[in-house]
Design a protein around this motif. Sequence first.
Motif, short mmCIF file in Angstrom:
data_model
loop_
_atom_site.label_atom_id
_atom_site.label_comp_id
_atom_site.label_asym_id
_atom_site.label_seq_id
_atom_site.Cartn_x
_atom_site.Cartn_y
_atom_site.Cartn_z
N HIS A 27 18.33 8.32 -0.39
CA HIS A 27 18.97 10.13 -0.73
C HIS A 27 18.13 10.80 0.57
O HIS A 27 18.59 12.35 0.82
N ALA A 28 17.09 9.98 1.31
CA ALA A 28 17.32 10.87 2.89
C ALA A 28 16.29 11.97 2.16
O ALA A 28 16.77 12.61 3.11
N ASP A 29 15.60 11.95 1.34
CA ASP A 29 14.64 12.90 1.49
C ASP A 29 13.54 13.07 2.43
O ASP A 29 12.07 11.76 2.58
N PRO A 30 13.48 13.98 3.49
CA PRO A 30 12.17 13.49 4.47
C PRO A 30 10.50 13.59 4.35
O PRO A 30 10.39 13.06 4.84
N SER A 31 10.54 13.87 3.13
CA SER A 31 8.98 13.69 2.76
C SER A 31 8.74 12.58 2.37
O SER A 31 7.93 12.40 1.73
N ALA A 32 10.17 11.60 2.09
CA ALA A 32 9.56 10.63 1.22
C ALA A 32 8.89 9.54 1.70
O ALA A 32 9.11 9.04 2.80
N ASP A 33 8.32 8.37 1.16
CA ASP A 33 7.72 7.21 2.05
C ASP A 33 8.64 7.13 2.66
O ASP A 33 8.00 6.31 4.27
N TRP A 34 9.58 6.15 2.42
CA TRP A 34 10.18 4.75 3.17
C TRP A 34 10.64 5.37 3.94
O TRP A 34 11.03 4.26 4.80
N LEU A 35 10.71 6.73 4.15
CA LEU A 35 11.98 7.05 5.12
C LEU A 35 10.93 6.59 6.39
O LEU A 35 11.46 5.77 7.65
N SER A 36 10.21 7.05 6.77
CA SER A 36 8.48 6.85 7.75
C SER A 36 7.76 5.46 8.10
O SER A 36 8.43 4.63 9.18
N ALA A 37 8.09 4.69 6.69
CA ALA A 37 7.24 3.35 6.66
C ALA A 37 8.47 2.99 7.44
O ALA A 37 7.91 1.49 8.54
N LEU A 38 9.47 2.51 6.63
CA LEU A 38 10.21 1.43 7.14
C LEU A 38 10.61 1.39 8.66
O LEU A 38 10.80 0.85 9.40
N ALA A 39 10.92 3.32 9.20
CA ALA A 39 11.24 2.89 10.87
C ALA A 39 9.96 3.01 11.09
O ALA A 39 10.40 2.60 12.16
N ALA A 40 9.05 2.85 11.08
CA ALA A 40 8.44 2.43 11.35
C ALA A 40 7.77 0.81 11.97
O ALA A 40 7.08 0.36 12.55
N LEU A 41 8.23 0.29 10.44
CA LEU A 41 8.06 -1.33 10.25
C LEU A 41 9.27 -2.16 10.98
O LEU A 41 9.87 -3.34 10.78
N GLY A 42 9.92 -1.14 11.48
CA GLY A 42 11.13 -1.23 12.27
C GLY A 42 12.60 -2.08 11.56
O GLY A 42 13.05 -3.17 11.86
N ALA A 43 12.70 -1.51 9.84
CA ALA A 43 12.93 -2.28 8.80
C ALA A 43 14.89 -2.15 9.34
O ALA A 43 14.75 -0.49 10.62
N GLN A 44 15.57 -2.96 8.79
CA GLN A 44 17.36 -2.35 9.15
C GLN A 44 17.74 -1.74 7.53
O GLN A 44 17.55 -2.76 6.88
N ALA A 45 18.43 -1.44 7.82
CA ALA A 45 18.99 -0.67 6.42
C ALA A 45 20.47 -1.76 6.38
O ALA A 45 21.08 -1.64 7.29
N ILE A 46 20.81 -2.10 5.57
CA ILE A 46 22.03 -3.35 5.27
C ILE A 46 23.48 -1.90 4.75
O ILE A 46 22.88 -2.27 3.21
N VAL A 47 24.40 -1.80 5.05
CA VAL A 47 25.12 -0.77 4.62
C VAL A 47 26.35 -2.25 3.41
O VAL A 47 26.96 -2.87 4.93
N ALA B 11 0.58 -1.26 -0.13
CA ALA B 11 -0.08 -0.20 0.04
C ALA B 11 0.68 1.14 -0.02
O ALA B 11 0.92 1.93 -0.48
N VAL B 12 2.59 1.10 0.99
CA VAL B 12 3.04 2.11 1.04
C VAL B 12 3.04 3.16 -0.65
O VAL B 12 3.44 3.53 -1.26
N ALA B 13 3.80 1.69 -0.98
CA ALA B 13 4.55 1.61 -2.42
C ALA B 13 3.60 2.45 -3.35
O ALA B 13 4.15 3.19 -4.31
N ALA B 14 2.91 1.66 -3.23
CA ALA B 14 1.40 2.20 -4.43
C ALA B 14 1.03 3.69 -4.67
O ALA B 14 0.52 4.17 -5.43
N GLY B 15 1.64 4.56 -2.95
CA GLY B 15 0.95 5.76 -3.00
C GLY B 15 1.86 6.83 -2.89
O GLY B 15 2.45 7.81 -2.95
N ILE B 16 3.47 5.81 -3.92
CA ILE B 16 4.54 6.77 -4.18
C ILE B 16 4.46 7.39 -5.29
O ILE B 16 4.31 7.26 -6.30
N ALA B 17 4.60 8.86 -5.62
CA ALA B 17 4.50 9.83 -6.10
C ALA B 17 3.72 9.41 -7.78
O ALA B 17 2.73 9.04 -7.58
N TYR B 18 4.13 8.75 -8.90
CA TYR B 18 3.59 8.60 -9.91
C TYR B 18 4.30 6.89 -9.95
O TYR B 18 5.02 6.77 -10.45
#
Lengths: 777, 275
Positions: free
Chosen positions: B118-138, B96-103
């Motif tokens: 990219h760390a745009d504060p207004s982008a979806d994944w940053l907030s959505a994945l933070a809430a989901l408790g995801a980990q970034a693999i670096v 659902a989050v993906a379907a709502g991103i931009a166009y």
Amino acid sequence: MTGQGVGARLLRKEDDRLMRGRGQFVGDLRFAGMKDVAFVRSPLAHGLLRGVSIPDEWKDSVFVAADLNGVKPIRAVSGLKGFKVSEQPVLATEKVRYVGELVAMCIAQNRALAEDIASAVHSDIEELPAVYDMLSARKPSSDLLHQHWGDNVFLETFVNVNIEKALDAPIKVTREIRTARQCMAPIEGRGAVAVWDSRLDQLTLYSACQMPHIIRTGLAECLGLEEAQVRVVAPDVGGGFGYKGILLAEEICLGWLAMNLGHPVRWLEDRREHLTAGANCREHFYRITGYADRDGTLLGIDCEATVDSGAYSAYPFSACLEAAQVASILPGPYDFPAYRCRTYSVATNKCPILPYRGVARTGVCFALELVLDAIAREAGIEPHELRAKILVKPEQMPFTNITKKWFDSGDYPESLRRAVAAIDIPAVRARQKVGETDGRLIGVGMATYCEQAAHGTSVYYGWGIPMVPGFEQATARLTPDGGLELRVGVHSHGQGLETTLAQVAHEILGIDVAKIKVVHGDTAMTPYSTGTWGSRCMVMAGGAVSVACKEIAKRAAKIGAQLLQTDDSRVSIRAGEVVGPGGSITLGEIARTWYLKPHSLPADVDMGGLEATIGYRPSPDSGTFSYATHAALVAVDPEIGTIEILDYVIVEDGGKLVNPMIVDGQIYGGFAQGVGTALYEEMPFNSAGQPLASTFADYLLPGATEVPAPRLDHMETLSPHTEFGVKGIGEGGAIAPPAAIANAVNDALRPLKAELLVSPMTPRRVLSAIAVGRSFS
Amino acid sequence: MKPVNFDFARPSDLPAAIALASREDAIVKFIAGGQSLGPMLNLRLVQPNLLVDITGIAELKRVEETPDALELGSCITHADIEDGRVPDVTGGAMRAVAAGIAYRAVRNRGTIGGSLAHADPSADWLSALAALGAQAIVRGAHKERQIPVDTLMTGVFECSLESGELLSGVEIPRLSKSARWGYYKHCRKTGELAHAIAAFLHDPDRSVCRAVIGATGSKPIVLSDASVLIGKGPDHALDRAAIERAMTGHGMTDPIEQQIHFVCLRRAVQQAYRP
């Protein structure tokens, strides 16, 4: 070949190439040796230009004002009393007056390299305080743009008709209303290619413009060329809206470069240039008072209007066209006895103002219609009841209004009645009583306007701007194969004139529109014209095509009668043939006779042949008045401030519609722009005069999901004094949406005592208005 | 609006990409979908010497599902998620989050990893994945590390990746059956970057009750124990004063900003508990 004439819903001929990607825009043109130009633009809004430093390696690729020998600044003077003249240097000389003003030009093999050079050029500018707000710009303490003026006012106008008689009215409503500065954002930006032809001793400028002949005149003046040494070609153009009705400093620069460098040059405006250096329309401020009787009958309007005209007077429409128009058109479609209006065209450190679709009307309609609704609320009546009292009635037509506008025809109250019925106001009131399950507030609003179009000499000579429209000419020419060429000086860039003008010719001559070619957009091939502006093309160029085709018909009939061995008076033209009592002959055979078999011609044949250039101007030429009522139903989310348009009705009367489908398209497009003005579009400036939206991420345009399909209803009251009774219709769709939507929003927010008086109505503004309303209760 | 001249490389494995990014003599940028970087290049906001296209690296399109989590390579596109071409461990939340991103055009090319990095504060994944408790693999030249998405962003367009590091993937924990999810964002028009985002996850079986307030103009505000802010009644009323204090504490002081973000959060919570 029936059903192709005036009134037919024909598919647009030009769409065959445009929809297949086969259009030829300025950006599609290729010339051997062509180089690209990037401009160095002022990064500051106001400052003294101390110098331009150019790295040594680029000395031969960069040009500044001092290089432009023989080039004159742009001057667009108005003849109105008291107008102060600005001179816009083609490249900045001593001062820069807006962000984006041209400072230098850089030439390279391609645009990217030209931008590399531009980024290495440094403008040494001593910053001055920016004059960024038109109201404070009027104060004596303000810094000055044009020092010798003594103030920042291009022009002040004043009109008063008996306002004293209204001042004691029982209802008095005063509002301060503001509209944001906008960008016109056509899908294709501006752009030009300049080519010097040494054989013809001629400069050809290919330009994305809507007024090629006027550009030619202005270009010749500024470059010091004979007019015959300049040819302007406007190829396919991706939308104009007024943005391309201007002589550009960039075009003069390109002309000079082509003349002096010996190779073609090109400049294509990019979107950042458009947004930051081209936010040039719609910024108005009104302090407006409506006077009314207890029952809501309007007794008078008193207004002070200020228009932010930007730094310079743009050619040819001048810096005062908007504000001066405000005074004459503010009364709208209404009949009331007292009126006073003072207007100011104010110079600020922003790019020069241009007339955008609807010109001053969108702002004027917003101001007046919001005040009318405020009066209705005060009087305790429905807004449409108030309007019904004061709309000019059909039995008053033709009607001369309080500012001496001459309304030609129409039934304005009927458009209101139909809109009220279509939007179903009783149903909305009932639904409001129940409330929405999602907590939103719904409201209904409307706006009625009239749109003066195709106004000609009698209107414009008074403005005294560089361009006064006169007789519009068209050339009609039968070709030897029986086809027809129409040559017109107006330009079509979305209006569908290649189709509609052919329909007009078909109506007269009966030639299949597939065999009628409309030639436009080239000063070498078309009669002089002021071009496409003011919703004038169908009335003026359509009228000219009509009379030129009638002349061709007359001449062809004479030849046809000879070939049919009958008398001139016994033939007529039907379906592309000259028909006599004993037979008929096609226009093709007649054309072949004129061109290739002249031995068969009558002895007294018209030597003009089958080609005629005829001038046309309606009489009177004070303009046609189309009109419409727009009605909006909106839902406002009072918690986050968003607005959704639930329903939208447009009841419109544009006289005889030459192609109703194209008219619908014009209304849809105008409506989309009106929604943008109402809800989205705004170029904010900070106190340093910096434009703050440099991409479409910040400058919001409505998209497909933000523009609902309006429901259209057409009335068709003919103009009594134009060919076929047509009226100009191009701009109307963009005029009323901000007013209708704002009135609907204010209706929705009435329970919260909130009122919005600014466009665009952003969530922040909605929430701020609600906060203000809360402080009253 | 043309980018500066730059070199371009399209390596086929991760070490090669990281080696290119470790060059000290050049400004190097990774590009995947290019949906943000493309315009920034054209606007010359970014002027790299070398652009490293990472979409040819198979490992960055990996999809690995375990009983506890899903790992997605950073080049998985929003459309891959929206269309269900990758597994979902979030009960439909990510789709659902993906379907709502931009166009859709942006979703076809834009990638989950690119969006995070990219760390745009207004982008979806940053907030959505933070809430989901995801980990970034670096992945760096010498090691791999994990960064919780809720601490990944350090500022506007800045995240805690170091020079020469590449965000190679995301690990998303599998939600339990009883998890409740709400996501609400405020845009003025379809496809626009959000002006306010709220994401809310209540997964009682995993003892998670997390809310994220995003599109704040800077880092998202993570309320890692949101349960204390939610009333026990059936209307799940929020402690508005506490939430506003949190916003103020994060530098969001404008009352209208606070109002819009609060309403978004309330709507996300209501959405999560909707029967």
